[in-house]
Design a protein around this motif. Structure first.
Motif, PDB file in Angstrom:
ATOM      1  N   GLU A 219       0.814  -1.214   0.000  1.00 42.89           N
ATOM      2  CA  GLU A 219       0.000   0.000   0.000  1.00 42.89           C
ATOM      3  C   GLU A 219       0.849   1.267   0.000  1.00 42.89           C
ATOM      4  N   ASP A 220       2.121   1.149   0.389  1.00 48.72           N
ATOM      5  CA  ASP A 220       3.003   2.315   0.377  1.00 48.72           C
ATOM      6  C   ASP A 220       3.258   2.809  -1.041  1.00 48.72           C
ATOM      7  N   MET A 221       3.097   1.919  -2.027  1.00 54.01           N
ATOM      8  CA  MET A 221       3.260   2.349  -3.417  1.00 54.01           C
ATOM      9  C   MET A 221       2.159   3.337  -3.798  1.00 54.01           C
ATOM     10  N   LYS A 222       0.937   3.051  -3.378  1.00 49.16           N
ATOM     11  CA  LYS A 222      -0.167   3.985  -3.653  1.00 49.16           C
ATOM     12  C   LYS A 222       0.045   5.303  -2.913  1.00 49.16           C
ATOM     13  N   THR A 223       0.536   5.219  -1.687  1.00 50.71           N
ATOM     14  CA  THR A 223       0.809   6.442  -0.924  1.00 50.71           C
ATOM     15  C   THR A 223       1.848   7.303  -1.638  1.00 50.71           C
ATOM     16  N   ALA A 224       2.886   6.652  -2.161  1.00 46.54           N
ATOM     17  CA  ALA A 224       3.925   7.381  -2.888  1.00 46.54           C
ATOM     18  C   ALA A 224       3.362   7.991  -4.165  1.00 46.54           C
TER      19      ALA A 224
END
Length: 255
Positions: A219-224
């Motif tokens: 989910e950190d990819m979407k946050t980035a």
């Protein structure tokens, strides 16, 4: 003037990239110099993609205009003769209509990125892969990659020196597979879009590698991505694992 499409393969290590630069070795400069040996004059060729320093190609496409009608096989053989000993080869050559343009006629570019996962130093694959010493979580990376598919503002994954008019691009495909090779396990990233921002693929892979190690959650990819901030990107991976693998056109010029 008769126009020809060239499919070009090259090892990017000796070059500053595709684009011709004064007093520096480039792939474009090497091909144009070979053309000048065949027809002595200044030549300017156009390519589907301007690969960066150290980036390789299996399927770069360029077009050139010649003063004479050439048999495509003879033209490719002559170019390959004059390109030696540089690591550049013309793997296909075809006559094309005068309105064919290697860059503007292209519908999609496909890039391949290779990561070699083994502790021992690479020998046969040295300079052709990004080598890491640890295994990666393939499922986590695939989940993270799903957040990147589609039309987005890719500012986070765009180089600060990118000259594109807009950071909005449509990513058509991003798949990751683990491939067992004689040199060790490799992770292959297959990335496809009509066009890309500067360093976009290497920014994707560097961030996905962080997911694969567990440093990032998927989910950190979407946050980035949603941050639209270059500072939110993971490390940009090195160029030696990146290949321009294929360029697609409405009609395949090499069929």
């Amino acid at each position: 003037m008769p126009r020809y499409a060239l499919k070009i393969e090259y090892h990017g290590a000796p070059f500053v990239g595709w684009q011709r630069q004064t007093d520096l070795p480039s792939v474009q400069g090497a091909v144009e110099a070979a053309l000048a040996k065949i027809e002595p004059r200044a030549h300017t060729i156009a390519a589907a993609g301007r690969t960066d320093t150290g980036v390789h190609a299996y399927g770069q496409v360029a077009h050139c205009n010649m003063a004479s009608d050439w048999d495509p096989f003879r033209l490719s053989e002559a170019l390959n003769y004059h390109l030696k000993p540089q690591p550049v080869a013309i793997t296909a050559c075809r006559a094309v209509p005068e309105d064919f343009h290697a860059r503007f006629s292209a519908l999609e570019r496909r890039y391949l990125f290779r990561i070699l996962s083994r502790r021992a130093p690479a020998t046969h694959q040295a300079g052709l892969v990004w080598q890491i010493k640890h295994a990666l979580d393939l499922d986590a990376m695939q989940k993270a990659a799903g957040h990147l598919i589609g039309k987005h503002d890719f500012t986070t994954f765009r180089s600060t020196i990118c000259q594109a008019d807009s950071p909005v691009k449509t990513l058509d495909h991003l798949s990751i597979s683990r491939v067992e090779t004689p040199g060790g396990p490799e992770y292959h990233f297959d990335v496809r879009a009509r066009s890309f921002l500067h360093n976009q693929v290497r920014s994707f892979v560097g961030s996905l590698e962080r997911v694969g190690t567990g440093s990032w959650a998927p989910e950190d990819m979407k946050t980035a991505l949603d941050a639209r901030d270059r500072a939110a990107c993971g490390p940009v991976c090195p160029p030696q694992g990146l290949y321009l693998a294929q360029v697609c056109y409405p009609i395949d010029p090499f069929a």
